[in-house]
Write a protein that holds these residues in place. Structure first.
Motif, short mmCIF file in Angstrom:
data_model
loop_
_atom_site.label_atom_id
_atom_site.label_comp_id
_atom_site.label_asym_id
_atom_site.label_seq_id
_atom_site.Cartn_x
_atom_site.Cartn_y
_atom_site.Cartn_z
N GLN A 10 0.81 -1.22 0.00
CA GLN A 10 0.00 0.00 0.00
C GLN A 10 0.84 1.27 0.00
O GLN A 10 0.35 2.35 -0.35
N TYR A 11 2.10 1.18 0.39
CA TYR A 11 2.97 2.35 0.45
C TYR A 11 3.74 2.58 -0.85
O TYR A 11 4.46 3.57 -0.96
N LEU A 12 3.58 1.67 -1.79
CA LEU A 12 4.25 1.83 -3.08
C LEU A 12 3.45 2.77 -3.98
O LEU A 12 2.26 3.00 -3.76
N PRO A 13 4.07 3.31 -5.01
CA PRO A 13 3.33 4.15 -5.97
C PRO A 13 2.16 3.38 -6.56
O PRO A 13 2.20 2.16 -6.71
N ARG A 14 1.09 4.14 -6.92
CA ARG A 14 -0.14 3.52 -7.39
C ARG A 14 0.10 2.59 -8.57
O ARG A 14 -0.43 1.48 -8.62
N GLU A 15 0.94 3.03 -9.54
CA GLU A 15 1.14 2.20 -10.72
C GLU A 15 1.88 0.91 -10.38
O GLU A 15 1.66 -0.13 -11.00
N TRP A 16 2.74 0.96 -9.35
CA TRP A 16 3.42 -0.25 -8.90
C TRP A 16 2.42 -1.21 -8.27
O TRP A 16 2.48 -2.42 -8.49
N GLN A 17 1.53 -0.66 -7.45
CA GLN A 17 0.51 -1.49 -6.80
C GLN A 17 -0.34 -2.21 -7.85
O GLN A 17 -0.59 -3.42 -7.75
#
Length: 229
Positions: free
Chosen positions: A23-30
């Motif tokens: 959840q703490y990663l960038p949105r596109e990574w998630q």
């Protein structure tokens, strides 16, 4: 430590990211991680039957590995006319016979049929089964072991000398090496056929890993890596 050194240390490693940290990663990574996870889940569901077959087959690979180890130990055995040497040979022979029969009778697709062996080796297979049944697993007569008890009389006193005669292949039978090689080939071919079915069913590339597993690493709070368990 330089960045180059750090990269060299990571050869053969993979990283484990706890799910709660995603959840703490960038949105596109998630989104990429979840999409890949869902794709993997669908592939594994489609491959469930073949993966279960491979799981059962892994026990057969283990038994073949044990047989190779015992065969190699027998190959370097040197005859000595003393009880310790005879007992060591008996121990190795017992282990070979028990492991062989365990592999032969393995259930749920993990065993092998006598007819799967080359015809020239089937008599050696039968001999091992007979040894297991009559000499090692049950109390029955086998032509390789004989009781040779003797009774002596000395001025009215009777003395019992317990003795026995037993036979061994010194270093193991020559056919045992051929049997192990044949079994290695049989189960390797069986594993390859399952891999081919996996590829046909999923449209993905599959292979059975060779060698040790890569090192697992977990990122620490500073973003560098440490060895995981």
């Amino acid at each position: 430590m330089s960045d180059t050194d750090a990269d060299d240390d990571d050869d053969g490693a993979y990283y484990v990211v706890p799910e709660e940290a995603i959840q703490y990663l960038p949105r596109e990574w998630q989104e990429a991680i979840y999409a890949r996870a869902e794709d993997g889940r669908k592939v594994l569901e489609a491959a469930d039957k073949e993966l279960k077959q491979l799981s059962r087959l892994s026990l057969s690979f283990y038994h073949v590995t044990v047989l190779k180890h015992i065969r190699d130990k027998l190959a370097v055995y040197r005859f000595k006319a003393d009880m310790a040497a005879f007992l060591e040979l008996d121990m190795l022979t017992t282990a070979f016979v028990a492991t062989y029969v365990r592999l032969h009778t393995g259930g749920s697709g993990s065993g092998f049929a006598r007819d799967a062996l080359p015809e020239a080796l089937r008599s050696a297979h039968d001999e091992i089964i007979d040894m297991r049944n009559k000499r090692y697993a049950h109390v029955a007569e086998h032509d390789s072991v004989n009781d040779e008890m003797e009774i002596q009389e000395d001025e009215g006193r009777f003395i019992v000398n317990l003795g026995f005669r037993f036979g061994f292949y010194i270093g193991g039978s020559n056919d045992w090496t051929k049997l192990v090689d044949a079994l290695d080939e049989i189960f390797a071919e069986r594993g390859q056929k399952i891999v081919e079915r996996l590829q046909a069913r999923t449209g993905r590339e599959w292979s059975i890993a060779q060698g040790p597993l890569p090192t697992r690493r977990r990122p620490d709070w500073r973003g560098r890596s440490r060895h995981g368990v």
